[in-house]
Design a protein around this motif. Structure first.
Motif, PDB file in Angstrom:
ATOM      1  N   ALA A 152       0.818  -1.210   0.000  1.00  0.00           N
ATOM      2  CA  ALA A 152       0.000   0.000   0.000  1.00  0.00           C
ATOM      3  C   ALA A 152       0.853   1.262   0.000  1.00  0.00           C
ATOM      4  O   ALA A 152       0.467   2.292  -0.571  1.00  0.00           O
ATOM      5  CB  ALA A 152      -0.946  -0.010   1.208  1.00  0.00           C
ATOM      6  N   ASP A 219     -12.001   8.148  -5.540  1.00  0.00           N
ATOM      7  CA  ASP A 219     -10.638   7.681  -5.269  1.00  0.00           C
ATOM      8  C   ASP A 219     -10.041   7.147  -6.568  1.00  0.00           C
ATOM      9  O   ASP A 219     -10.363   6.031  -6.989  1.00  0.00           O
ATOM     10  CB  ASP A 219     -10.658   6.576  -4.202  1.00  0.00           C
ATOM     11  CG  ASP A 219      -9.261   6.046  -3.889  1.00  0.00           C
ATOM     12  OD1 ASP A 219      -8.278   6.671  -4.341  1.00  0.00           O
ATOM     13  OD2 ASP A 219      -9.175   5.005  -3.207  1.00  0.00           O
ATOM     14  N   GLY A 223      -8.718   2.362  -4.142  1.00  0.00           N
ATOM     15  CA  GLY A 223      -8.485   1.784  -2.825  1.00  0.00           C
ATOM     16  C   GLY A 223      -7.143   1.106  -2.647  1.00  0.00           C
ATOM     17  O   GLY A 223      -6.813   0.664  -1.536  1.00  0.00           O
ATOM     18  N   SER A 225      -4.130   2.390  -2.717  1.00  0.00           N
ATOM     19  CA  SER A 225      -3.201   3.167  -1.892  1.00  0.00           C
ATOM     20  C   SER A 225      -3.541   3.067  -0.407  1.00  0.00           C
ATOM     21  O   SER A 225      -2.700   3.368   0.448  1.00  0.00           O
ATOM     22  CB  SER A 225      -3.218   4.632  -2.336  1.00  0.00           C
ATOM     23  OG  SER A 225      -4.528   5.189  -2.175  1.00  0.00           O
ATOM     24  N   GLN A 226      -4.762   2.638  -0.080  1.00  0.00           N
ATOM     25  CA  GLN A 226      -5.198   2.508   1.305  1.00  0.00           C
ATOM     26  C   GLN A 226      -5.175   1.062   1.781  1.00  0.00           C
ATOM     27  O   GLN A 226      -5.564   0.783   2.918  1.00  0.00           O
ATOM     28  CB  GLN A 226      -6.612   3.064   1.457  1.00  0.00           C
ATOM     29  CG  GLN A 226      -6.765   4.499   0.975  1.00  0.00           C
ATOM     30  CD  GLN A 226      -8.215   4.945   0.962  1.00  0.00           C
ATOM     31  OE1 GLN A 226      -9.075   4.314   1.580  1.00  0.00           O
ATOM     32  NE2 GLN A 226      -8.495   6.041   0.270  1.00  0.00           N
ATOM     33  N   LYS A 228      -7.133  -1.177   0.515  1.00  0.00           N
ATOM     34  CA  LYS A 228      -8.522  -1.638   0.397  1.00  0.00           C
ATOM     35  C   LYS A 228      -8.864  -1.788  -1.084  1.00  0.00           C
ATOM     36  O   LYS A 228      -9.629  -0.989  -1.639  1.00  0.00           O
ATOM     37  CB  LYS A 228      -9.473  -0.646   1.068  1.00  0.00           C
ATOM     38  CG  LYS A 228      -9.168  -0.419   2.548  1.00  0.00           C
ATOM     39  CD  LYS A 228     -10.098   0.635   3.146  1.00  0.00           C
ATOM     40  CE  LYS A 228      -9.780   0.866   4.616  1.00  0.00           C
ATOM     41  NZ  LYS A 228     -10.690   1.899   5.218  1.00  0.00           N
TER      42      LYS A 228
END
Length: 340
Positions: A152, A219, A223, A225-226, A228
């Motif tokens: 991530a 986003d 997700g 980068s998080q 998720k």
């Protein structure tokens, strides 16, 4: 009387033995010649006869380059016989006439067969589709096979996934859908069989914005980068297929291999079902602007550094999702591993 007979017999014997009797002599000489020939055949070969070198074919004298060129020129055009490449003009004419007629016949036969074939089939739907299998399922992103692994905090490790998913959703942009397709509110099959076969069918809109947090609008990293990540699931197109037999097909995802608690919460956008209004599919010639519905799956709380195999399945009437020979029939599996 007896002496007379004896004398007569002696005279006859003398006459037979006289040299003047050519018949008997010729016959005896002919028999001698035949016997001599038979003896000669059975006699062993002399040493001179066993010398096979003298029976070998004598080598031809080596030809010069100019002689070879003259032979080629003579073969190409013989001025004495008026022949080209060993054939006269009449012979070449007959050959060309024969092969021209042969290939014209073959071309006509092939063209006739193709015309009959194209006349007997329809470009809009298959003649026989009674053996069509239930639908399979595809997913995106699909870059390194069905393996999704990234960190991530490392942009380079997940940038390719985000870019692939953005390209995947371009046909679903809201502006494109509003311009090409119609808004559908019904919750049943969108049947258009009453229209003529050649007429274009209308398609229902499926907008990118409906995918919520997996749309890439709020986003742009989907997700990743998080930690998720989102994946997109789509059911294969089958011409004329009515999935679910009147009830929507739903999607479920779970851990196939690995600790079940490592997957965490699974979210679906816009819903975990494929609405009936997008079916049946009428083919690319009539359903020009058709947009297959997408189910976006978001893994909101996957455990870090846990290597798990996730399987998503189609569920509904007429669906097969446990085939031992085809792993894409009604289900799809992929590995997921996220690093911090």
């Amino acid at each position: 009387m007896e002496p007379t007979s004896t004398a007569g017999g002696a005279e006859e014997a003398l006459l037979e033995n006289q040299p003047g009797n050519s018949k008997g002599t010729h016959k005896h000489g002919h028999e001698l010649e035949e016997e001599q020939e038979e003896l000669a055949e059975h006699q062993p070969l002399e040493q001179e006869d066993l010398n096979f070198e003298k029976w070998k074919r004598k080598p031809l004298p080596k030809r010069t380059l100019y002689q070879k060129i003259d032979d080629v020129k003579t073969y190409l055009w013989n001025a004495e016989t008026k022949e080209f490449m060993g054939r006269s003009g009449k012979s070449w004419s007959l050959i060309l006439l024969f092969y021209s007629a042969l290939y014209l016949f073959l071309a006509a036969m092939f063209g006739g067969c193709m015309c009959c074939l194209m006349w007997s089939i329809s470009p809009y739907h298959p003649t026989f589709n009674d053996r069509v299998m239930p639908p399979g399922m595809t997913m995106a992103p699909h870059l390194d096979g069905h393996d999704i692994a990234f960190n991530a905090s490392d942009r380079k490790s997940w940038k390719k996934y985000a870019k692939s998913m953005d390209e995947y959703l371009k046909p679903y942009n809201d502006g494109v859908q509003e311009r090409k397709n119609i808004h559908c509110s019904q919750e049943k099959y969108f049947m258009q069989d009453h229209l003529e076969e050649t007429l274009e069918r209308k398609a229902c809109q499926f907008k990118r914005s409906w995918l919520g947090e997996c749309s890439g609008l709020q986003d742009p990293h989907f997700g990743y980068s998080q930690g998720k990540p989102c994946v997109f699931l789509r059911m294969n197109r089958i011409l004329g297929y009515l999935p679910g037999q009147g009830k929507p097909i739903n999607v479920t995802c779970g851990v196939k291999k690995g600790p079940p608690e490592a997957l965490g919460e699974v979210q679906f956008f816009p819903k975990s079902i494929f609405d009936l209004k997008y079916y049946p599919y009428y083919g690319k010639l009539r359903h020009v602007n058709y947009s297959a519905p997408v189910v976006a799956v978001r893994f909101a709380s996957v455990h870090y550094d846990a290597h798990i195999h996730v399987q998503c399945k189609l569920n509904g009437k007429g669906i097969i999702n446990d085939s031992p020979t085809d792993r894409y029939l009604g289900a799809i599996s992929f590995s997921l591993e996220i690093g911090a």
